[in-house]
Structures are given as C-alpha cells and as structure tokens.
Scaffold this motif. Structure first.
Motif, short mmCIF file in Angstrom:
data_model
loop_
_atom_site.label_atom_id
_atom_site.label_comp_id
_atom_site.label_asym_id
_atom_site.label_seq_id
_atom_site.Cartn_x
_atom_site.Cartn_y
_atom_site.Cartn_z
N GLU A 1 37.47 48.64 32.13
CA GLU A 1 36.29 49.50 31.94
C GLU A 1 35.01 48.75 32.31
N SER A 2 35.12 47.42 32.49
CA SER A 2 33.93 46.60 32.68
C SER A 2 33.57 46.46 34.16
N VAL A 3 32.39 46.98 34.51
CA VAL A 3 31.94 46.84 35.91
C VAL A 3 31.74 45.36 36.22
N GLU A 4 31.12 44.66 35.31
CA GLU A 4 30.82 43.24 35.53
C GLU A 4 32.10 42.45 35.85
N ASP A 5 33.13 42.63 35.01
CA ASP A 5 34.40 41.91 35.25
C ASP A 5 35.08 42.40 36.52
N GLY A 6 35.04 43.72 36.73
CA GLY A 6 35.78 44.30 37.85
C GLY A 6 35.25 43.90 39.20
N VAL A 7 33.92 43.81 39.35
CA VAL A 7 33.37 43.57 40.69
C VAL A 7 33.19 42.09 41.01
N ARG A 8 33.31 41.23 40.00
CA ARG A 8 33.01 39.81 40.21
C ARG A 8 33.87 39.22 41.35
N GLY A 9 33.18 38.64 42.34
CA GLY A 9 33.89 37.94 43.42
C GLY A 9 34.50 38.85 44.48
N CYS A 10 34.20 40.15 44.43
CA CYS A 10 34.88 41.08 45.36
C CYS A 10 34.40 40.95 46.80
N ASP A 11 35.33 41.18 47.73
CA ASP A 11 35.00 41.28 49.16
C ASP A 11 34.63 42.71 49.52
#
Ligand code: CP
Ligand code: NVA
Length: 342
Positions: free
Chosen positions: A216-226
């Motif tokens: 549910e966490s945007v912060e955790d989910g998007v971290r480091g994404c390409d």
C-alpha cells in the motif's frame, strides 16, 4: 515447426519465459525489418478476423496494420452488426469463423469468453483484452522496457500504481514474474491483485528469480524503480457509479513529478497502456474532472508531457508485438530475416 505455431494467445500463465522472450525477439526483428523496408511477408493471403465487443484504437489498428504489412487480409466485426453473442453462441461463432479465417482476435468482457472461442475454434485465437488479462499489451510494455533501459529485463524494477485487480495489474504482475523482474504492485488493499493471481506469480517467480510484491506504500513501492506504470482508474465496461470511490482510493497513487522523485532514479521512465486521463482534453475527462472537482487522475501533465513518458513508444510497439504474435502462431515457413537489417 515454428515455436508457437498453431497456439492460442490468451493469457500470460499459458506461456514460459522462453516463449515470451521468443516473441519479444521476433517483434524486435519485425520492427527493424519494417524500419529498413525489408520486412518479409510471412502471412501472405492469410485471412484474419478481429472481434471487438469493446472500443479500441491501438489494438484494432495494430492488428489491421500488422495484417497489411504481412500480406494478410483482415475483417473487423464491432460490438453490433454480427450475430455473435446475441443470436449465436461464442462456440458456434468460433466454429463458423474457423471455416473462413486463419486466425481470430477477440476483445471483450470476461476471460471465459475468449477461452470459449478458443475451445471451439480450429485456428489460433488471440486475446486483444479481457477484463482479466491484456497479454498483447504486456509484450509491448516489455519490448519498450528492453529498448529504453540499458539493463536486461531480469535486472529491471517496475512499480504499477493503480487498480491492480484488472487486466493491466494481472498481466504486468505475471509477465514480470515470467521475465524475472522486480515488480511491485502499489495500490490500496481494496484494489490489490487477487490472492490467486499473486500466488501464481510468486510460484513462477520462485523459478525465474523474479521478485513480486504487493504494497500500500507508494514510498516503498517506487523506491529505486526503473519504470513507473499506471492505467485508467475505471476500466471499460465498469459501471459509472464506481468513479467516486475509485477517485478517493486512488488519488494518493497518482503519478506526479513528486512520485518520480521518490524513486530516487533520475532515469526512471513512465509507462501507460493508454488511453489516459492526464488532462481535461477529452469530453469524458472534462466531465469527470468537473463532476468530482479534481485536476488530475492517474498521471498529471507534468509527467505525461515530459521526456520520461515512454507511452507513445509503447503504443508503437503494440504493432510490432501483435505482428509477432500473429506471425509466430500462423506462419508455416521458417521465420528467416535478411542478414544485415540491423
Ligand atoms: N492499450 C490499448 O489496448 O489501447 P486500445 O484500447 O486503444 O486498443
Ligand atoms: N484497464 C483498461 C485498459 C485499456 C487498454 C481497460 O480495460 O479499460
């Protein structure tokens, strides 16, 4: 015999990683051959029918242009004007169309409809989108990711933000599992990918080395994404009365410059299967924006109109990947390209 000859193309779970990679390689070759005007015609004089119970721009045009490029003939049947589904069952429609055509595309509602067509058809059936799966879109997304990120797919990280229970959420999750990505499905719990699809994806991932998660966490989910990817908040065929709740649930998950910054990756790119509501420039966008007093849905104009946006590359790749699906499943000659087309 070609690797996928005579096969249907219905959903990602029917395929192996090698099958998907084979289709991506074939699409890349077809794309390059078209660019240098040396495209071999593998489908000369074949007849294709495309059935649409829902609207389409990209999928319909991709099937049509791919057929023309490959020397095939094509018939479009829309939501009205044929007997399909009203006076005639899908089973009978499949048995009739198999006598006329070499391949059948279907876009519509439940997955069981395209599966029924395939069960009763003696020619390959291709899924051009159902409520549950959008496998030709998945191929276009993966080809785009291969092209615009220097890392191989199995070292790439992608987050999908939005309604994860629907076609794009499912196809991206299972496709990523097959191709070895780190895939994060980022959504409020009420809109999470079903346990059933998630568990299938995790089982596949345990063999391919992919990492599949729901958060549910945007912060955790998007971290480091390409790549950050999203889709419309209300899909075709859903009732109008879901808009209010969907907007409330998904507003924290829209993709803005701030979301892009949260990835911590200056090279992070944006993907969207399209069509999108990135501003008020369509009649429906204007109506929804006004009705709910909002100025942005799944993505805002700052991201959509920026160089990070790969959605139009993705749209073009629908053509090359759909062509690959038709060629792989129909062609009866070896798929040989001229040398030095690169
Ligand atoms: N992405 C996609 O399937 O677009 P269309 O609805 O225009 O076919
Ligand atoms: N989820 C969207 C995808 C459109 C290509 C829909 O089904 O309408």
């Amino acid at each position: 015999m070609n690797r996928l000859q005579h096969r249907d193309f219905l959903k990602e779970t029917d395929f192996t990683p090698e099958d998907l990679t084979y289709l991506l390689d074939l699409a890349a070759n077809l794309k390059q051959a078209k660019k240098v005007r040396r495209e071999p015609k593998f489908l000369r004089d074949r007849n294709i029918v495309i059935l649409f119970e829902k609207d389409s721009t990209r999928t319909r045009c991709s099937f049509e242009v791919a057929a023309y490029d490959q020397g095939a003939n094509i018939t479009y049947l829309g939501p009205s004007g044929s007997q399909m589904g009203k006076k005639e069952s899908l089973a009978d429609t499949a048995r009739v169309l198999s006598r006329f055509y070499d391949g059948i595309e279907y876009r519509g509602f439940g997955q069981e409809r395209v599966e029924a067509l395939a069960e009763h058809s003696s020619v390959p059936v291709w899924n051009g989108l159902t409520n549950e799966w959008h496998p030709t879109q998945l191929l276009a997304d993966m080809l785009t990711m291969r092209e615009c990120c220097p890392k191989p797919l199995n070292r790439q990280t992608m987050a999908y933000l939005g309604d994860a229970r629907y076609n794009m959420g499912n196809s991206l999750m299972v496709g990523s599992a097959l191709l070895g990505l780190d895939f994060r499905s980022v959504a409020p719990k009420a809109l999470w990918t079903s346990d059933e699809v998630y568990e299938v994806a995790c089982q596949i991932a345990s063999k391919t080395g992919a990492r599949i998660s729901r958060t549910e966490s945007v912060e955790d989910g998007v971290r480091g994404c390409d790549f950050l990817s999203t889709d419309v908040w209300v899909s075709m065929g859903e009732p109008d009365d879901v808009w209010k709740e969907r907007i409330e649930l998904l507003t924290p998950y829209r993709i803005t410059e701030e979301t892009m910054r949260q990835t911590g990756n200056d090279d992070c790119k944006f993907l969207h299967c399209l069509p999108s509501f990135h501003n008020r420039s369509t009649a429906m966008g204007e109506e929804i924006f006004q009705r709910f007093g909002i100025d942005c849905m799944e993505v805002n104009d700052d991201v959509f109109e920026s160089p990070r946006n790969m959605a139009f590359e993705e749209a073009e790749n629908r053509l090359h990947t759909i062509k690959a699906v038709m060629v792989a499943t129909l062609a009866d000659e070896p798929l040989v390209f001229e040398e030095n087309i690169a």
